[in-house]
Design an enzyme around this catalytic site. Sequence first.
Site, short mmCIF file in Angstrom:
data_model
loop_
_atom_site.label_atom_id
_atom_site.label_comp_id
_atom_site.label_asym_id
_atom_site.label_seq_id
_atom_site.Cartn_x
_atom_site.Cartn_y
_atom_site.Cartn_z
N LEU A 1 4.04 1.36 -7.93
CA LEU A 1 5.27 2.13 -7.71
C LEU A 1 6.27 1.31 -6.90
CD1 LEU A 1 3.83 5.69 -6.96
CD2 LEU A 1 4.66 4.75 -9.14
N ARG B 1 6.18 -0.07 -3.96
CA ARG B 1 6.33 0.39 -2.58
C ARG B 1 7.20 1.65 -2.48
NH1 ARG B 1 6.11 -4.71 -3.51
NH2 ARG B 1 4.57 -5.97 -2.44
N GLY B 2 7.08 2.49 -3.48
CA GLY B 2 7.82 3.75 -3.49
C GLY B 2 9.16 3.68 -4.17
N SER C 1 8.96 5.48 -7.42
CA SER C 1 8.14 6.68 -7.34
C SER C 1 8.90 7.93 -7.76
CB SER C 1 7.62 6.88 -5.91
OG SER C 1 8.71 7.16 -5.04
N TYR D 1 -4.57 -5.57 8.22
CA TYR D 1 -3.70 -4.40 8.20
C TYR D 1 -3.77 -3.73 9.56
CZ TYR D 1 -3.58 -4.65 3.04
OH TYR D 1 -3.42 -5.04 1.73
#
Length: 338
Positions: free
Chosen positions: A209, A211-212, A215, A56
């Site tokens: 979620l 990746r949003g 959400s 990352y």
Amino acid sequence: MRTLKLGTTGPTTSALGLGCMGMSALYGEADRAESIATIHAALEAGVTLLDTGDFYAMGHNELLIGEALRTAPAAHREQALTSVKFGALRDPDGGWSGYDGRPAAVKNFAAYSLQRLGVDHIDVYRIARLDPDVPVEETVGAIADLVEKGHVRHIGLSEVSAESLRRAAAVAPISDLQIEYSLISRGIEAEILPTAAELGIGVTAYGVLSRGLISGHFERDRQLAANDFRGMSPRFQGDNLQRNLDLVDALRKIAESKGVSVAQTAIAWVLAQGPRSGASIVPLVGARRRDRLTEALGALDVTLDDADLAAIEQAVPTDAVAGARYPESQMAHLDSEH
């Protein structure tokens, strides 16, 4: 806070884990100070599992977590559990060039992660995607060597099939499988989740979620930054995005009827699948800010009864999502094929 086990052979962790990837990479710019404050807030709230990957932002995320742990109160630092994925090969331009699961590479990756995190052991260590040129038995055997020497506490896997899970478990105790699971990513329910339950292997569910996307905060006309991975994700493109946000609108009606947020409803749904499946499931939440963390933690207070779950399934049917989880080139690296 309630506790769940990652698996019969694994550590005890809080009911939610914190996925730290977005604090360093793939979702646009993040605020370093706020990221560290969010990790501190999570530890203070009783969240013990911190998930990262050595790739990352090419080590940035591990260094960030290391700083957060060094600056946290001793009691919080001591309760933290580190979950690290390894194996992805990067280049200086940020490109991806495959995976390396050779035993020598496994131990090399671990040496660097221990240094960046500033810890004397990694709690759960796992290859991010299986190396197609190295049998899973060899990769797991190398992690088992690290366990024997005290550098790693528990062996995990990520995005593997039920068959690979069985092969790995025949070599050494596997404590945890990390894999995508959400209302709109349910492919693990057919074979992978039952196998994990049968073998006593816990599941950390990432992408709860999506990746949003589910959400409740993603707007239809949102323009993503050039360095935001979601710009390449099929689910966030064109008509797919609009169709998927229609599902979110349907979910919003149920959430509002219960006086909770869409995100809390989606996370609570994943939590509810543990008792229903017989598996131990810990959702990873990718909060990059303290307010989003607070919202996610509120899911622990949401109770979904049978009528709620039926309404959610009607609002978001199993196969209703438009678009694959990843671009086709990345789907090819998935052993789990879901």
